[in-house]
Structures are given as C-alpha cells and as structure tokens.
Write an enzyme that holds these catalytic residues in place. Structure first.
Site, PDB file in Angstrom:
ATOM      1  N   SER A 149       0.842  -1.191   0.000  1.00 51.75           N
ATOM      2  CA  SER A 149       0.000   0.000   0.000  1.00 51.75           C
ATOM      3  C   SER A 149       0.879   1.244   0.000  1.00 51.75           C
ATOM      4  O   SER A 149       2.081   1.176   0.294  1.00 51.75           O
ATOM      5  CB  SER A 149      -0.891  -0.008   1.251  1.00 51.75           C
ATOM      6  OG  SER A 149      -1.475   1.256   1.481  1.00 51.75           O
ATOM      7  N   TYR A 162      -3.597  -0.215   9.856  1.00 48.97           N
ATOM      8  CA  TYR A 162      -3.463  -0.576   8.448  1.00 48.97           C
ATOM      9  C   TYR A 162      -2.075  -0.227   7.938  1.00 48.97           C
ATOM     10  O   TYR A 162      -1.398  -1.052   7.307  1.00 48.97           O
ATOM     11  CB  TYR A 162      -4.535   0.146   7.624  1.00 48.97           C
ATOM     12  CG  TYR A 162      -4.493  -0.180   6.152  1.00 48.97           C
ATOM     13  CD1 TYR A 162      -5.097  -1.331   5.666  1.00 48.97           C
ATOM     14  CD2 TYR A 162      -3.868   0.669   5.241  1.00 48.97           C
ATOM     15  CE1 TYR A 162      -5.073  -1.634   4.310  1.00 48.97           C
ATOM     16  CE2 TYR A 162      -3.833   0.380   3.892  1.00 48.97           C
ATOM     17  CZ  TYR A 162      -4.430  -0.772   3.430  1.00 48.97           C
ATOM     18  OH  TYR A 162      -4.398  -1.079   2.092  1.00 48.97           O
TER      19      TYR A 162
END
Length: 257
Positions: A149, A162
């Site tokens: 990510s 996250y």
C-alpha cells in the site's frame, strides 16, 4: 511475436493461489494469471463471489477452483493451506491479495481492530509463506507476490493499524526473499495507489476526495484493478527471475510526488 518472448511470460503448467481473488485487485490478478495459462485457486470468505469468479475464469478456457477461507486467524490460514494441499499437488505462485482496511483514527483504534488487521494483512501472508515457500524452494522455482500500500512508506488518511500492517508486509517480503531467493523463489510486493475496490468504498463515496487523490498522481487519474495485471504476470513468470525483495509501486506516480 517471437515465441521465446511469449514463453518468458507464460504460466502454462504453473499453479497459482490468489487470496482475495474474488474481488478488486485480487480478482484482476487472478484473471490475468489464468489468461497467462496458470491453473488458478482463488480464496476468499464468501462462497458466492468465489463461485462466480471461477465460472468466469472457466468461461475464459482456464482451469480454476475456489476455497472459502477466513484469514482472520492463523488457524484459518493453516486451514486454507490444508484444503489447498487436498486440491492441488503443488503451488508455484502465491498472491496475497486478501486484506482488511479498518482505519479509525489511531486514538480510537481498538485492540480488536488492531488484531483483526494484523491477522489478515500480515499473519496470513506469513503463515501461507511458511506453508508454501519451502516447497517452492525445494522445487527450485516459485513466486510470492504480496499486496502492499501507499501506507507502506507514508502515513496519511488515518493509517493506524493498516499502515503498520502494510509497512510490516514490505518487511516480510524482504525476509521471505532473503530466505528463498537463492533457491529460485522470487518474492516481491505490489503497492497500489488509490483504486476503487470494495476495500475503499468509504473514499469512493466522497467524489471530492477521490478527485484530490487523482490530482496527486503524475498520470492524472486514480488506478483501476486492470492496471495491476501486466506487472502481476511479470512477477509471476520467468521474466522476473532476477527481481526479488522489492516493493514495486503501481500508482501512476503517486509515490513520487
């Protein structure tokens, strides 16, 4: 086209497992690997999207099967590996695309949200790597692709657990590459920019925010699942034999701005 170039990217005779393979980026990668000739096994939680995905892959002329798996615990990841072993003789390509995107502001993050995030985004790729990587190394050929990510390298948008999980996943990618690359197993991570998928529905519902994210890219647009198909086939094929331990940003230049 020269046949040797076609063969360089072909996956005929390879077997691939794609977690999160029934939607979003994982679904696009599964189809691309299938089109390249791989035998596919897709895994996710919900049976019906899995059935539909397999029907569509078979309609393309591919060989595909599915496993319903809950990767919210290490036991669930082990159960997936066990069921996989009953379906196929070996796995040549592992794509860890399953993930959760729980991102409340860090002061509001609960321990349960932290644990769930780490279980799916980090523990499952670790367990599946431990279960499948050694056999790849013994065979002298394998590929592991982890979905990272933008939060792997930067904090924004309530990165919280996250962001931690994705930064750790890049570290796991390097560790797996260190462990097995000398025996023919290349391990790399793909880091998307913003892509409209079920995991990003909250952002998709805010047009101003999605437009702002597009403006931050050099390409002038946000990503689409199809943007990952070419690089995934490359990383899954013989063409990537000297590419390992890398986090490759497929983001329209987002990470370069």
């Amino acid at each position: 086209m020269d046949q040797s170039l076609v063969d360089l990217f072909a996956l005929k005779g390879r077997t691939a497992l794609v977690t999160g393979g029934s939607s979003g980026i994982g679904r696009a990668i599964a189809e691309a690997l299938c089109r390249a000739g791989a035998q596919l096994v897709v895994a996710a939680r919900r049976p019906e999207p899995l059935r539909q995905t397999v029907r569509e892959l078979r309609a393309l002329g591919g060989t595909a099967d599915w496993i319903s798996a809950d990767l919210g615990s290490r036991a669930g990841a082990h159960a997936l590996a066990d069921e996989l072993a009953a379906k196929v003789d070996r796995v040549d390509v592992l794509v860890n695309a399953a993930g959760v995107n729980l991102r409340p502001p860090l002061p509001e993050l609960t321990e349960r949200e932290w644990d769930t995030t780490m279980a799916v985004n980090l523990d499952a790729p670790y367990v599946l790597g431990q279960r499948l990587g050694p056999a790849m190394a013994e065979a002298g050929w394998g590929r592991i692709i982890n979905l990272a990510s933008q939060q792997t390298i930067r904090a924004f948008g309530n990165s919280g657990a996250y962001g931690v999980s994705k930064a750790a996943l890049a570290g796991l990618t390097r560790s797996q590459a260190e462990a097995w690359s000398a025996r023919g197993v290349c391990v790399n991570a793909l880091a998307p920019g913003f892509v409209a998928t079920p995991l990003t529905e909250a952002v998709v519902r805010d047009p101003a925010r999605t437009e702002a994210l597009a403006r931050r890219t050099m390409a002038g647009r946000n990503g689409e699942p199809a943007d990952f198909t070419g690089v995934a086939v490359f990383l899954a094929s013989d063409a990537s034999a000297y590419v390992t331990g890398q986090t490759i940003f497929v983001d329209g230049g987002f990470s370069a701005t």
